[in-house]
Motif scaffolding. Structure first.
Motif, PDB file in Angstrom:
ATOM      1  N   GLN A  16      -9.680  33.113 -15.463  1.00  0.00           N
ATOM      2  CA  GLN A  16      -8.899  32.709 -16.631  1.00  0.00           C
ATOM      3  C   GLN A  16      -9.616  33.053 -17.941  1.00  0.00           C
ATOM      4  O   GLN A  16     -10.844  33.016 -18.037  1.00  0.00           O
ATOM      5  N   ASP A  17      -8.804  33.344 -18.959  1.00  0.00           N
ATOM      6  CA  ASP A  17      -9.339  33.501 -20.317  1.00  0.00           C
ATOM      7  C   ASP A  17      -9.725  32.146 -20.892  1.00  0.00           C
ATOM      8  O   ASP A  17     -10.734  32.017 -21.588  1.00  0.00           O
ATOM      9  N   PHE A  18      -8.901  31.137 -20.610  1.00  0.00           N
ATOM     10  CA  PHE A  18      -9.170  29.776 -21.067  1.00  0.00           C
ATOM     11  C   PHE A  18      -8.737  28.795 -19.987  1.00  0.00           C
ATOM     12  O   PHE A  18      -7.814  29.060 -19.215  1.00  0.00           O
ATOM     13  N   LYS A  19      -9.411  27.647 -19.965  1.00  0.00           N
ATOM     14  CA  LYS A  19      -8.990  26.519 -19.139  1.00  0.00           C
ATOM     15  C   LYS A  19      -8.943  25.277 -20.020  1.00  0.00           C
ATOM     16  O   LYS A  19      -9.796  25.105 -20.904  1.00  0.00           O
ATOM     17  N   ILE A  20      -7.957  24.443 -19.770  1.00  0.00           N
ATOM     18  CA  ILE A  20      -7.919  23.119 -20.377  1.00  0.00           C
ATOM     19  C   ILE A  20      -8.143  22.136 -19.238  1.00  0.00           C
ATOM     20  O   ILE A  20      -7.373  22.099 -18.271  1.00  0.00           O
ATOM     21  N   VAL A  21      -9.215  21.360 -19.315  1.00  0.00           N
ATOM     22  CA  VAL A  21      -9.580  20.434 -18.248  1.00  0.00           C
ATOM     23  C   VAL A  21      -9.505  19.004 -18.784  1.00  0.00           C
ATOM     24  O   VAL A  21     -10.188  18.663 -19.756  1.00  0.00           O
ATOM     25  N   ASN A  26       3.618  23.994 -20.861  1.00  0.00           N
ATOM     26  CA  ASN A  26       4.629  25.039 -21.039  1.00  0.00           C
ATOM     27  C   ASN A  26       4.375  25.842 -22.307  1.00  0.00           C
ATOM     28  O   ASN A  26       4.523  27.068 -22.327  1.00  0.00           O
ATOM     29  N   GLU A  27       3.989  25.165 -23.366  1.00  0.00           N
ATOM     30  CA  GLU A  27       3.726  25.870 -24.619  1.00  0.00           C
ATOM     31  C   GLU A  27       2.543  26.825 -24.483  1.00  0.00           C
ATOM     32  O   GLU A  27       2.596  27.969 -24.928  1.00  0.00           O
ATOM     33  N   PHE A  28       1.465  26.362 -23.846  1.00  0.00           N
ATOM     34  CA  PHE A  28       0.303  27.232 -23.680  1.00  0.00           C
ATOM     35  C   PHE A  28       0.595  28.364 -22.693  1.00  0.00           C
ATOM     36  O   PHE A  28       0.144  29.486 -22.879  1.00  0.00           O
ATOM     37  N   LYS A  29       1.333  28.071 -21.649  1.00  0.00           N
ATOM     38  CA  LYS A  29       1.646  29.092 -20.658  1.00  0.00           C
ATOM     39  C   LYS A  29       2.559  30.178 -21.221  1.00  0.00           C
ATOM     40  O   LYS A  29       2.615  31.297 -20.696  1.00  0.00           O
ATOM     41  N   ASP A  70      -4.461  34.543 -19.684  1.00  0.00           N
ATOM     42  CA  ASP A  70      -4.418  33.726 -18.479  1.00  0.00           C
ATOM     43  C   ASP A  70      -5.017  32.361 -18.819  1.00  0.00           C
ATOM     44  O   ASP A  70      -6.210  32.247 -19.081  1.00  0.00           O
ATOM     45  N   ILE A  71      -4.175  31.343 -18.852  1.00  0.00           N
ATOM     46  CA  ILE A  71      -4.588  29.990 -19.231  1.00  0.00           C
ATOM     47  C   ILE A  71      -4.248  29.048 -18.084  1.00  0.00           C
ATOM     48  O   ILE A  71      -3.117  29.045 -17.586  1.00  0.00           O
ATOM     49  N   GLU A  72      -5.219  28.255 -17.675  1.00  0.00           N
ATOM     50  CA  GLU A  72      -4.965  27.271 -16.626  1.00  0.00           C
ATOM     51  C   GLU A  72      -5.189  25.875 -17.170  1.00  0.00           C
ATOM     52  O   GLU A  72      -6.127  25.635 -17.936  1.00  0.00           O
ATOM     53  N   LEU A  92      -5.705  22.905 -32.998  1.00  0.00           N
ATOM     54  CA  LEU A  92      -7.020  23.517 -32.907  1.00  0.00           C
ATOM     55  C   LEU A  92      -7.141  24.363 -31.641  1.00  0.00           C
ATOM     56  O   LEU A  92      -7.667  25.483 -31.665  1.00  0.00           O
ATOM     57  N   TYR A  93      -6.652  23.833 -30.513  1.00  0.00           N
ATOM     58  CA  TYR A  93      -6.663  24.604 -29.269  1.00  0.00           C
ATOM     59  C   TYR A  93      -5.902  25.915 -29.454  1.00  0.00           C
ATOM     60  O   TYR A  93      -6.347  26.981 -29.009  1.00  0.00           O
ATOM     61  N   GLU A  94      -4.752  25.841 -30.095  1.00  0.00           N
ATOM     62  CA  GLU A  94      -3.942  27.043 -30.316  1.00  0.00           C
ATOM     63  C   GLU A  94      -4.690  28.058 -31.170  1.00  0.00           C
ATOM     64  O   GLU A  94      -4.598  29.271 -30.934  1.00  0.00           O
ATOM     65  N   GLN A  95      -5.431  27.577 -32.163  1.00  0.00           N
ATOM     66  CA  GLN A  95      -6.198  28.487 -33.013  1.00  0.00           C
ATOM     67  C   GLN A  95      -7.243  29.234 -32.210  1.00  0.00           C
ATOM     68  O   GLN A  95      -7.423  30.445 -32.376  1.00  0.00           O
ATOM     69  N   TYR A  96      -7.939  28.539 -31.334  1.00  0.00           N
ATOM     70  CA  TYR A  96      -8.944  29.198 -30.496  1.00  0.00           C
ATOM     71  C   TYR A  96      -8.299  30.185 -29.533  1.00  0.00           C
ATOM     72  O   TYR A  96      -8.763  31.315 -29.375  1.00  0.00           O
ATOM     73  N   ILE A  97      -7.218  29.779 -28.893  1.00  0.00           N
ATOM     74  CA  ILE A  97      -6.591  30.611 -27.875  1.00  0.00           C
ATOM     75  C   ILE A  97      -6.013  31.888 -28.469  1.00  0.00           C
ATOM     76  O   ILE A  97      -6.069  32.956 -27.848  1.00  0.00           O
ATOM     77  N   THR A  98      -5.482  31.800 -29.666  1.00  0.00           N
ATOM     78  CA  THR A  98      -4.838  32.966 -30.281  1.00  0.00           C
ATOM     79  C   THR A  98      -5.745  33.700 -31.254  1.00  0.00           C
ATOM     80  O   THR A  98      -5.306  34.642 -31.918  1.00  0.00           O
ATOM     81  N   ALA A  99      -7.004  33.345 -31.326  1.00  0.00           N
ATOM     82  CA  ALA A  99      -7.897  33.914 -32.348  1.00  0.00           C
ATOM     83  C   ALA A  99      -8.070  35.416 -32.214  1.00  0.00           C
ATOM     84  O   ALA A  99      -8.250  36.124 -33.211  1.00  0.00           O
TER      85      ALA A  99
END
Length: 297
Positions: A62-67, A90-93, A99-101, A173-180
């Motif tokens: 994965q590129d990112f994981k949210i745990v 759903n929004e992150f996927k 690839d985000i889990e 903030l998570y969205e900013q990191y994921i889409t940076a």
């Protein structure tokens, strides 16, 4: 101030704003400073499941994981907030470029109650039961529950801390990191995105999900083309309803490669510059007969 420094400053500001007293503010800042960049270990012994099905996850891709870790204090099912996690997942996927889990680890021995909660909320994302508290003991987590949710990069290092379900600022903030790393303006390439989970599907199984697209005055819009991500996706677009929405049926036929998947279709309209992207995601398992045959080889 560079991008990473500004995000760290924002994370500190968000955390401090949540605290009611000076002592708590200091604790939050100290935890964040200590944990950013630290590796989170995902123990090999944890078994992830989607409702009654166990799923084999390759957690190195994965590129990112949210745990999110849920300890045993209080009402476990209440604190899981599965309905809200479904929406945010759903929004992150829907960011199909990555690839985000999204993983949930629950320290509980009452698996029946948690499973009932998963069914009740139709939660279709991986949950691991951890009655021996292996995850917490391995990582020595901070004491406060608000520090038990992490955004991890591809190396499982912490890039942000906080629960996006409980705080829209953390979600932002998570969205900013994921889409940076996206090119400027990527948001306008496909707008809006919609994603729906399929849960566990078996190789060769076809599953259909219905989407409803509101594109302004739908009566004046006409479909130009539908472009699926692969041949395994078939889309049927109906005419606009009286309510002004197009019903779109997306059928996905699972291939023979087990594991996580994400597929999509872009719906183009003559009157719009950008398509509407519809995403389905889940996990492929081989039918039991195929598993038995493979074991005999």
């Amino acid at each position: 101030m560079n991008s990473n420094a500004s995000k760290l400053f924002l994370l500190l500001a968000i955390s401090i704003s949540l605290c009611s007293c000076k002592g708590e503010r200091g604790d939050h800042a100290e935890v964040i400073s200590e944990w950013i960049g630290r590796e989170i270990v995902l123990p090999d012994g944890l078994v992830y499941r989607i409702q009654d099905d166990t799923v084999g996850l390759n957690l190195n891709r994965q590129d990112f994981k949210i745990v999110s870790y849920i300890d045993s204090s209080g009402c476990t099912s209440c604190r899981m907030k599965l309905d809200m996690w479904s929406d945010i997942t759903n929004e992150f996927k829907a960011l199909t470029d990555l690839d985000i889990e999204v993983l949930m680890i629950v320290n509980t021995i009452d698996t029946a109650d948690v499973l009932a909660n998963m069914y009740r909320n139709n939660y279709l994302n991986p949950v691991a039961f951890d009655p021996d508290n292996v995850f917490n003991r391995t990582n020595t987590l901070p004491p406060r529950p608000e520090h038990h949710c992490f955004l991890l990069d591809s190396e499982n290092k912490v890039v942000a801390i906080g629960n996006p379900v409980l705080n829209p600022k953390i979600k932002e903030l998570y969205e900013q990191y994921i889409t940076a790393d996206f090119e400027p303006g990527y948001d306008s390439v496909v707008n809006p995105r919609q994603a729906k989970p399929l849960g566990v599907v078996h190789s060769g199984e076809a599953v259909t999900k219905s989407f409803y697209l509101n594109v302004g005055d739908s009566a004046e819009y006409t479909v130009q083309a539908v472009v699926p991500s692969c041949d395994c996706v078939v889309v049927s677009v109906g005419s606009a309803s009286d309510a002004g929405a197009f019903k779109v049926d997306l059928t996905y036929t699972a291939d023979s490669v087990p594991g996580a998947f994400s597929r999509y279709a872009d719906v183009f309209f003559n009157e719009k510059d950008t398509p509407e992207r519809l995403v389905v995601y889940g996990f492929i398992k081989m039918p039991h007969a195929e598993i038995a045959n493979d074991a005999k080889k």
